[in-house]
Design an enzyme around this catalytic site. Structure first.
Site, mmCIF file in Angstrom:
data_model
loop_
_atom_site.group_PDB
_atom_site.id
_atom_site.type_symbol
_atom_site.label_atom_id
_atom_site.label_comp_id
_atom_site.label_asym_id
_atom_site.label_seq_id
_atom_site.Cartn_x
_atom_site.Cartn_y
_atom_site.Cartn_z
ATOM 1 N N ASP A 14 6.962 2.489 -4.548
ATOM 2 C CA ASP A 14 8.356 2.061 -4.713
ATOM 3 C C ASP A 14 9.308 3.223 -4.971
ATOM 4 O O ASP A 14 10.320 3.077 -5.655
ATOM 5 C CB ASP A 14 8.477 1.011 -5.850
ATOM 6 N N GLY A 45 6.281 -3.249 -0.072
ATOM 7 C CA GLY A 45 7.599 -3.867 0.035
ATOM 8 C C GLY A 45 8.579 -2.721 0.188
ATOM 9 O O GLY A 45 8.774 -1.946 -0.746
ATOM 10 N N HIS A 46 9.116 -2.558 1.378
ATOM 11 C CA HIS A 46 10.000 -1.428 1.659
ATOM 12 C C HIS A 46 11.407 -1.961 1.909
ATOM 13 O O HIS A 46 11.654 -2.636 2.904
ATOM 14 C CB HIS A 46 9.481 -0.641 2.881
ATOM 15 N N ARG A 57 -18.539 -3.094 7.250
ATOM 16 C CA ARG A 57 -18.698 -3.356 8.686
ATOM 17 C C ARG A 57 -18.880 -4.832 9.016
ATOM 18 O O ARG A 57 -19.571 -5.192 9.962
ATOM 19 C CB ARG A 57 -19.850 -2.500 9.259
ATOM 20 N N GLN A 81 2.396 2.387 -0.349
ATOM 21 C CA GLN A 81 1.835 2.751 -1.654
ATOM 22 C C GLN A 81 2.124 4.236 -1.920
ATOM 23 O O GLN A 81 3.152 4.713 -1.488
ATOM 24 C CB GLN A 81 0.334 2.426 -1.748
ATOM 25 N N THR A 123 -4.996 1.351 -5.015
ATOM 26 C CA THR A 123 -5.139 0.420 -3.910
ATOM 27 C C THR A 123 -6.385 0.828 -3.120
ATOM 28 O O THR A 123 -7.051 1.811 -3.471
ATOM 29 C CB THR A 123 -3.854 0.388 -3.051
ATOM 30 N N ARG A 143 8.728 -3.491 -13.117
ATOM 31 C CA ARG A 143 8.003 -2.222 -13.006
ATOM 32 C C ARG A 143 8.038 -1.496 -14.340
ATOM 33 O O ARG A 143 9.019 -1.592 -15.082
ATOM 34 C CB ARG A 143 8.642 -1.349 -11.922
ATOM 35 N N ASP A 145 21.262 8.266 -9.049
ATOM 36 C CA ASP A 145 22.397 7.528 -9.636
ATOM 37 C C ASP A 145 21.985 6.742 -10.887
ATOM 38 O O ASP A 145 22.794 6.533 -11.784
ATOM 39 C CB ASP A 145 22.987 6.551 -8.607
ATOM 40 N N GLY A 192 22.112 5.854 -4.184
ATOM 41 C CA GLY A 192 22.354 4.412 -4.061
ATOM 42 C C GLY A 192 21.448 3.888 -2.971
ATOM 43 O O GLY A 192 20.905 4.672 -2.186
#
Ligand code: GDP
Ligand code: IMO
Ligand code: MG
Length: 426
Positions: free
Chosen positions: A13, A40-41, A142, A224, A239, A305, A333, A415
């Site tokens: 993030d 999540g982008h 596999r 990640q 992860t 977070r 910022d 920003g």
């Protein structure tokens, strides 16, 4: 032409999506190389926000080809839904391609992710519960199903039969869960999803190499981050893939000599979601301020977070692990109006000063941060677009980071919007 990697240098993030989007202006291909919809982008363009999970962050430009590489784990229902949602907002997703070698996230992966977390109790990792770990585990064992299996119903059913027998036994006997119905899964994946995904399937390795050979610009978008990396992160609180830049080669099918630029994305402070060690974590009023000013809630899970001061020990290590050639700093910022800022410059453990991340995880769990204090600034930075207009204290903060990690900071974002940044490029 050379390839560029965008990689997270912390615990995720950092703003990889927004910088991938910004740099994609000059790219022909934008390739996701690992992870899945645990990512999540968030990208904001002219006030309009897009949250991407599987679709690469170059999708907003009409000239880029978004590529989901072989290293990604794909829930094809999520992929289809994400494309539909983007289309409904006027974003053309018709150029998107997905590697036939990418592994599928199956319904039992979700069940196992949830069941494992539940059984770990207070030792749980705090995963996104998207089936990521179990899908990568099957890949390594596999017994995974791949995107290309959607093209061959007979093979798909054969593989599913075998693997589901084992999964259902584990779900029932170990976790006391209900068995899943193979026919239902086959209906969903082969009947509903395969016809939608089939046109997207491509030989992405050849596509990427042909583009490089033709002098095109290729960007590899990490999900990640470095300290969530399966090998280099704070195991087991990681992860199940390799977000580090080396993973970009494996997960897309190019060799390391193709990569000439590695943009490490670093938040001006640090956040982490889920469990695990975090030496520079803060609590109290400063934590609340960082979380509220920075809107530090997960882009797709909504979880708060955990915030902390920028950790230069970790950042230095991330620069090494990824061959970071430049840093793009985000959320500068958010630091406005904090009267003093702290940078973690070293750790202390057992009476010793440590300048490097200790290799022994137990030590990392008990290190204490050694901080350097810098002056803050009160000015609102969100409208600043040139270096000269940055307050002196902000420039000093950046200069101290550069000095500590040995690579230049080339951008500072002020920003969330695409245009809210300062470029330090000459
Ligand atoms: P990613 O997973 O690395 O792509 O990052 P996320 O999108 O999950 O989280 C970054 C969050 O910070 C998103 O909500 C962005 O819109 C936002 N963001 C990115 N850069 C800046 C910035 O410079 N300032 C502020 N205030 N927000 C930012
Ligand atoms: P982006 O790409 C932040 C964290 C989870 C958990 C651990 C393992 O948006 O930066 P998983 O579901 O992957 O097995 O969870 O990793 N995690 C992330 N944290 N940003 C992410 O992605 C993350 N993806 C996974 O919170 O601690
Ligand atoms: Mg994110």
């Amino acid at each position: 032409m050379p390839a560029t990697v965008v990689v997270g240098t912390q615990w995720g993030d950092e703003g990889k999506g927004r910088f991938t989007d910004l740099l994609a202006k000059d790219m022909d291909l934008v390739v996701r190389y690992q992870g899945g919809h645990n990512a999540g982008h968030r990208i904001v363009v002219g006030g309009e926000a897009f949250s991407l999970q599987l679709v690469p962050s170059g999708v907003l430009y009409p000239h880029t080809i978004p590529v989901i590489g072989n290293g990604v784990v794909v829930d094809p229902t999520v992929l289809v839904a994400e494309c539909e949602a983007l289309e409904a907002r006027g974003v053309d997703t018709s150029r998107l391609v997905v590697s036939g070698n990418a592994h599928l996230i199956m319904p039992y992966h979700y069940e196992l992710d949830r069941a494992t977390e539940r059984s770990l109790g207070k030792n749980k990792l705090g995963t996104t519960k998207r089936g990521i770990g179990p899908a990568y585990a099957d890949k390594a064992a596999r017994i995974g199903l791949r995107i290309q299996d959607l093209l061959d119903p007979k093979i798909f059913r054969q593989k599913l039969d075998v693997v589901l027998r084992e999964k259902n036994a584990v779900l029932a006997k170990v976790f006391n869960r209900l068995a899943l119905d193979g026919e239902e899964i086959a209906q969903l994946y082969l009947g509903e999803i395969a016809p939608r995904v089939a046109p997207m399937i491509a030989d992405t390795v050849t596509l990427i190499h042909d583009a490089l050979d033709a002098g095109k610009q290729v960007m590899l978008e990490g999900a990640q981050a470095t300290f969530l990396d399966l090998d280099h992160g704070t195991y087991p609180y990681v992860t199940s893939s390799n977000p580090t830049a080396g993973g970009a080669c494996v997960g897309s099918g190019i060799g390391p000599r193709e990569i000439t630029r590695v943009v490490g994305i670093a938040k001006a402070y640090v956040t982490r979601v889920g469990a695990g060690p975090f030496p520079s974590e803060v609590d109290g009023a400063i934590a609340d301020q960082l979380v509220e000013r920075g809107h530090e809630y997960g882009t797709n899970t909504g979880r708060r977070r955990r915030p902390g001061w920028l950790d230069l020990v970790m950042l230095r290590h991330a620069v090494r692990l990824n061959s970071v050639s430049e840093i793009a700093l985000t959320k500068l910022d958010v630091l406005s109006s904090l009267s003093a800022l702290r940078l973690c410059v070293a750790y202390e453990a057992d009476g010793e000063r440590l300048d490097k991340v200790p290799y022994h995880q137990s030590v990392l769990h008990r290190v204490r941060p050694i901080y350097e204090e810098l002056a803050g600034w009160s000015e609102d930075l969100t409208g600043v677009t040139s270096v000269e207009r940055l307050p002196r204290a902000a420039r000093e903060y950046i200069a101290r980071i550069e000095q500590a990690v040995g690579v230049p900071v080339t951008f500072a974002a002020v920003g969330p919007d695409r245009d809210q940044y300062v470029s330090f490029a000459a």
